[in-house]
Write a protein that holds these residues in place. Structure first.
Motif: not given
Length: 846
Positions: A381-382, A446, A442-443, A414, A417
């Protein structure tokens, strides 16, 4: 070919079959008749008052609505039989210039206590909403869009109801839906049918902005029809010349010079709150069962950025706790490397510690999704990826570089995302006309699965890209840069359009985490404004207004994030540069001044204007605490007073409300008195933690011959989630607690092979300043060693350990600790126990 034409004809007929509007108005000058605007569908003119004001010309013309305009009414007493009964669509082209708690665009509703009827297309603060009440529920459901709108920008907004489901569309896209209502629409006999206002029989809130088209249908338009209308009519959307249509002035914020004293006070109070939560072993309790090191590392980072020096005992105790065991979670690695960098100790040992952590963090990169990090278990995850990047940022400050190839992979990952790109339709960052360039946030995952775009993830992605660009001396390389910079611009446009400091756009539950992200983006990209807002002053003002009386902002981590924002943690300078201490002054004949909530300095700041100071001869100034003398400063009655302050100091022994006063004795025997000055004294956290450090150094706290593997431990009763083994887990953040109000609860320890020891130490469950006294304070215990029982009184101090000196070294096979007497806690009465039980051999280590 004939079949294709037939299908196309059927589709057209289907769209047309959804019905023409029941009511519609085109709000332009050509439709004005006297004080009303005639309808384009239906027979209801819209009453707008004399001389309505329009903006623009031709198809892009719109009606302006200000707070001084009359409410636009189609019917002040509309019969409910004239309104759609079973299904409905309400449509508007609208621009909002001023957020409101209750905003209306077009509606026929009542919302008064239990009386909730009708429907409304409107907005709440900066989000569009659609409200409706059905016969089955007879209460309004407010369906609200997740993303905020931009002030002064036209939007196409439609609310639909098909008898089973409410839907809200914004610019052709479904923004929210619910099945909370069913059946015919629940109306009153008559309704006020109004535009540009939220109005019922006892409320009227006028909209400020612009209206272009309003329509009401007696059917629920399909998503395809709605998208077609948006595409067809969007080209006629008006554009304001300034930030808004009705020239609402741009919101202003106090200057930094005005805010700085309040910022300094907020930082001081936040620091004290964090310090009061530190446990005696140097740790912080928040989420410690999942993240042993993370919360403590985050606290060190926030405290160091807030001005605490590396030698402060709280910093030293925390570093000692962190050094005992390396982290295992990516969040913890990132926070710990930031903490080590912020402390600034660059000894060889310190750097090797950071180098080891950096190597371990690199090893946690996902093999299946290169450039991404997970918890480390689970999906990439980001959020975790950005904390890996922040960890590498901390490492870089300590002279530990990370390979450029790793940063390339992170930048590439990145960008994945950022799946939802759309035309921004906004003005450029430095003015100019609207562009058709794309924007996209961004989420968390992804591809945008599970969670939408959000402010916190958009700032996270921008942070990763900015660090990748900054920390590679040779550059990322042409291909990586070609992808990085457009993505960064698209994310900044999304952030500009959705920016606010009062909530996390797209995911409101993590506002403080988002604000820390805003601080990083502002610092790393050198931005003074985001979305036309001075982000630091706006955020600081919001935080100052939401700090609680005890100095906290919500949870422990949120308080840390609040401090990191206010101190501009990512920037090279912090908010501490101009910090000044609080000074309190009382009135009375003597003007008493004081500063300091632990070490208090007090002095005479002057005298009331009615006191003749021309020949004032002072023999002595006496200071009183709660009416009792604590200090006296001798004067010189041979000399007339000019401006002497008679400075004195006092260290408060405990926290709580204190009343200071002063008596000035004059040479003629008369006395002048000050009014009472009330000060809320703080715990002396520094002195307490320094004592804990000394105990660690003397083996009082650090050395324990017991561990969970070597001893059998049990209890006569245990509260939920506070089992007996918590007394031997090496963490003072956790504890064994007896069940509520258990009578004479016991903790028993047994082992197969005897242990030689000469001291038993019982550490109270009250493990930090903030929870002191929350749980029952144990006052007396019975300790049975190898069946020999001894009763022991515990210290009066709720935070002090009970040390049982055995006199000589003994071979111990069993220990039973029974709580005999206790004083009820203030927050958790009936719960008592110990955070740790230690068996020690004084002066020796394992």
């Amino acid at each position: 070919m004939i079949r294709i034409l037939l299908v196309q004809a059927a589709l057209v007929a289907g769209l047309a079959g959804q019905g023409r509007p029941v009511f519609a108005w085109r709000l332009e000058q050509a439709q004005v008749e006297g004080s009303s605007i005639r309808a384009t569908h239906g027979l209801l003119p819209l009453q707008v008052g004399n001389a309505p004001v329009f903006y623009g010309t031709g198809p892009g013309q719109c009606l302006l609505r200000s707070s001084s305009d009359a409410i636009a009414s189609a019917n002040g007493k509309m019969q409910s039989s004239q309104l759609p009964g079973h299904s409905l669509s309400v449509e508007a082209w609208v621009a909002i210039d001023m957020p409101q708690k209750w905003g209306g665009i077009l509606g026929a509703l009542e919302d008064n206590g239990e009386d909730e009827r009708g429907w409304l297309l409107g907005f709440r603060d900066r989000k569009f909403c659609f409200a409706l009440s059905s016969e089955k529920k007879r209460r309004l459901t407010y369906l609200t869009a997740a993303s905020p709108f931009v002030l002064g920008r036209f939007y196409h907004v439609i609310g639909t109801y098909d008898g089973k489901r409410l839907r809200l569309y914004v610019d052709g896209q479904l923004a929210a839906e619910t099945e909370d209502q069913q059946g015919p629409i629940f109306y009153a006999d008559t309704h006020m049918f109004v535009a540009g206002a939220y109005q019922d029989r006892n409320e009227a809130y006028k909209m400020q902005g612009a209206l272009q088209t309003l329509r009401v249908y007696d059917s629920a338009l399909s998503a395809r029809r709605i998208k077609a209308i948006f595409r067809k009519e969007g080209k006629n959307s008006p554009q304001a010349e300034g930030p808004t249509f009705t020239t609402v002035p741009k919101k202003t914020y106090p200057s930094l010079a005005t805010l700085q004293p309040k910022i300094n006070t907020a930082i001081d109070r936040g620091v004290q709150n964090i310090l009061r939560q530190q446990n005696r072993d140097g740790s912080w309790s928040y989420s410690i069962s999942t993240y042993r090191n993370g919360p403590t590392a985050l606290a060190v980072y926030a405290l160091a950025k807030s001005g605490l020096p590396p030698e402060h005992p709280s910093i030293q105790a925390a570093l000692r706790f962190l050094a005992a065991k390396d982290p295992s979670k990516v969040y913890s690695f990132g926070c710990q490397l930031l903490a080590l960098a912020s402390v600034g100790t660059k000894t060889k040992e310190h750097r090797e510690w950071a180098r080891r952590l950096t190597t371990k963090l690199i090893s946690l990169e996902s093999r299946t999704e290169p450039g991404g990090w997970a918890y480390p278990s689970g999906a990439v995850d980001l959020s975790n990826t950005q904390f890996a990047a922040l960890g590498f940022f901390g490492a870089a400050q300590l002279g530990i570089p990370v390979e450029t190839e790793i940063w390339r992979r992170m930048a590439k990952k990145t960008i994945l995302h950022q799946p939802f790109l759309k035309a921004s339709g906004q003005r450029g960052r430095k003015g100019g006309t609207r562009s058709e360039e794309q924007m996209g946030g961004y989420t968390y995952f992804a591809g945008g699965r599970t969670y939408p775009e959000s402010g916190s993830m958009t700032t996270a992605g921008l942070c990763v890209l900015a660090l990748a660009d900054r920390l590679c001396p040779g550059g990322l390389g042409g291909r990586a840069l070609r992808a990085l910079h457009p993505s960064k611009r698209q994310a900044l446009r999304w952030l500009d359009e959705n920016f606010t400091v009062s909530t996390n756009p797209g995911y409101p539950s993590t506002t403080y985490y988002y604000l820390y992200g805003v601080e990083r983006v502002g610092a790393l990209l050198g931005l003074e404004e985001i979305g036309g807002t001075p982000w630091y002053r706006a955020g600081a003002q919001w935080l100052i207004g939401r700090q609680s009386d005890d100095g906290a902002w919500g949870r422990f981590d949120e308080t840390c994030f609040g401090l990191l924002f206010l101190t501009r943690a990512t920037a090279p300078v912090t908010g501490l540069a101009t910090r000044k201490p609080e000074v309190w002054t009382s009135k009375g004949d003597v003007l008493l001044a004081a500063t300091g909530r632990v070490n208090c300095m007090m002095w005479v700041a002057g005298f009331d204007e009615k006191v003749d100071v021309d020949d004032l001869r002072i023999r002595q100034v006496q200071y009183l605490l709660n009416g009792q003398p604590i200090a006296a400063v001798i004067g010189d009655p041979e000399q007339a007073w000019t401006s002497e302050s008679f400075l004195a100091s006092h260290r408060f022994a405990t926290a709580g409300l204190r009343k200071l006063s002063a008596i000035v004795e004059l040479d003629d025997g008369s006395r002048l008195r000050s009014a009472v000055l009330e000060i809320r004294a703080d715990h002396d956290v520094e002195r307490w933690m320094q004592g804990n450090l000394e105990q660690m150094a003397n083996d009082h706290m650090a050395n324990n011959l017991l561990d969970q593997a070597s001893v059998k431990i049990g209890a006569s009763s245990s509260a939920e989630d506070h089992a007996a083994r918590a007394a031997l887990d090496g963490l003072h953040a956790t504890a064994w607690l007896c069940a509520a109000k258990a009578k004479d609860p016991k903790l028993t320890l047994e082992w197969s092979k005897s242990v030689r020891a000469n001291r038993i130490v019982l550490f109270p469950v009250n493990s930090n300043m903030l929870n002191a006294g929350h749980y029952d304070q144990v006052q007396r215990v019975a300790v049975t060693i190898n069946r020999r029982r001894t009763e022991v009184n515990c210290p009066e101090d709720a935070l002090a350990a009970t040390v049982i000196d055995l006199g000589r070294t003994r071979a111990i096979r069993s220990v039973e600790i029974q709580i005999l007497q206790r004083e009820a806690g203030t927050k958790h009465p009936g719960l008592a126990g110990f955070s740790e039980v230690a068996l020690q051999l004084s002066g020796k280590k394992r």
